[in-house]
Design an enzyme around this catalytic site. Structure first.
Site, PDB file in Angstrom:
ATOM      1  N   CYS A   1       0.820  -1.224   0.000  1.00 35.60           N
ATOM      2  CA  CYS A   1       0.000   0.000   0.000  1.00 35.60           C
ATOM      3  C   CYS A   1       0.848   1.265   0.000  1.00 35.60           C
ATOM      4  CB  CYS A   1      -0.988   0.002   1.160  1.00 35.60           C
ATOM      5  SG  CYS A   1      -0.258   0.136   2.812  1.00 35.60           S
TER       6      CYS A   1
ATOM      7  N   HIS B   1      -2.661   1.186   6.914  1.00 33.70           N
ATOM      8  CA  HIS B   1      -2.967   1.010   5.491  1.00 33.70           C
ATOM      9  C   HIS B   1      -3.299   2.361   4.882  1.00 33.70           C
ATOM     10  CE1 HIS B   1      -4.003  -1.289   1.943  1.00 33.70           C
ATOM     11  NE2 HIS B   1      -5.137  -0.604   1.838  1.00 33.70           N
TER      12      HIS B   1
ATOM     13  N   HIS C   1      -6.052   1.316  -4.029  1.00 36.07           N
ATOM     14  CA  HIS C   1      -5.005   0.874  -3.101  1.00 36.07           C
ATOM     15  C   HIS C   1      -4.463  -0.493  -3.509  1.00 36.07           C
ATOM     16  CE1 HIS C   1      -7.582  -1.972  -0.530  1.00 36.07           C
ATOM     17  NE2 HIS C   1      -8.330  -1.595  -1.544  1.00 36.07           N
TER      18      HIS C   1
END
Length: 171
Positions: free
Chosen positions: A72, A124, A136
């Site tokens: 990510c 994240h 993402h």
């Protein structure tokens, strides 16, 4: 249809920007505001277009190139570096300390959205596209994809959003 909708959202945003730009051009007496708007539009377009060009790239923990895979933060770093030469820190947690905090009602395309996915805050990160969608690199076995922030999983884990201030990052 699910894969077409994000593209339609993106095209709708582009059309909205073009209409807004055309309306702004008719009122040139405020050229400073026009220039700032155009710069923001161009920057946001670059970010979202570059991000969407990576759809389908495989996830790889610690990955920071499309050829080897992306995690990510590697995904976000790669997009920002290739869009506007902004160098971001390596981890989602470190990135969460950069830029300006944005209230959830004020999130705009190109802003970063953060989630608690590993039982710790800001573990994240993704890039907001508009219409409650973000892009993402999800997790092992996954690929770069677009998802809705309205899905219960993401809603429960949302930590906040940041708008990257290029001047702060480059110094």
């Amino acid at each position: 249809m699910k894969k077409i909708r994000p593209v339609l959202v993106f095209l709708g945003l582009c059309l909205y920007w073009q209409v807004a730009l055309a309306q702004t051009e008719t009122h040139t007496e405020n050229s400073k505001t026009f220039s700032a708007f155009k710069e923001l539009r161009d920057r946001t377009s670059d970010l979202t277009i570059n991000a969407m060009s990576l759809l389908g790239i495989k996830y790889k923990r610690g990955g920071d190139t499309p050829e080897n895979g992306l995690d990510c933060s590697g995904f976000v770093r790669f997009v920002f570096k290739n869009s506007n030469e902004t160098e971001l820190p390596r981890t989602a947690k470190e990135i969460s300390g950069k830029g300006d905090r944005i209230d959830s009602k004020d999130i705009k395309p190109g802003d970063l959205v953060f989630f608690n996915t590993l039982k710790k805050s800001f573990s994240h990160v993704g890039i907001y596209l508009g219409d409650s969608k973000f892009i993402h690199a999800p997790s092992a076995g996954g690929k770069v994809r677009i998802e809705s922030m309205n899905v219960t999983y993401w809603k429960k884990r949302f930590n906040g959003a940041r708008r990257i201030n290029e001047e702060e990052i480059k110094n």
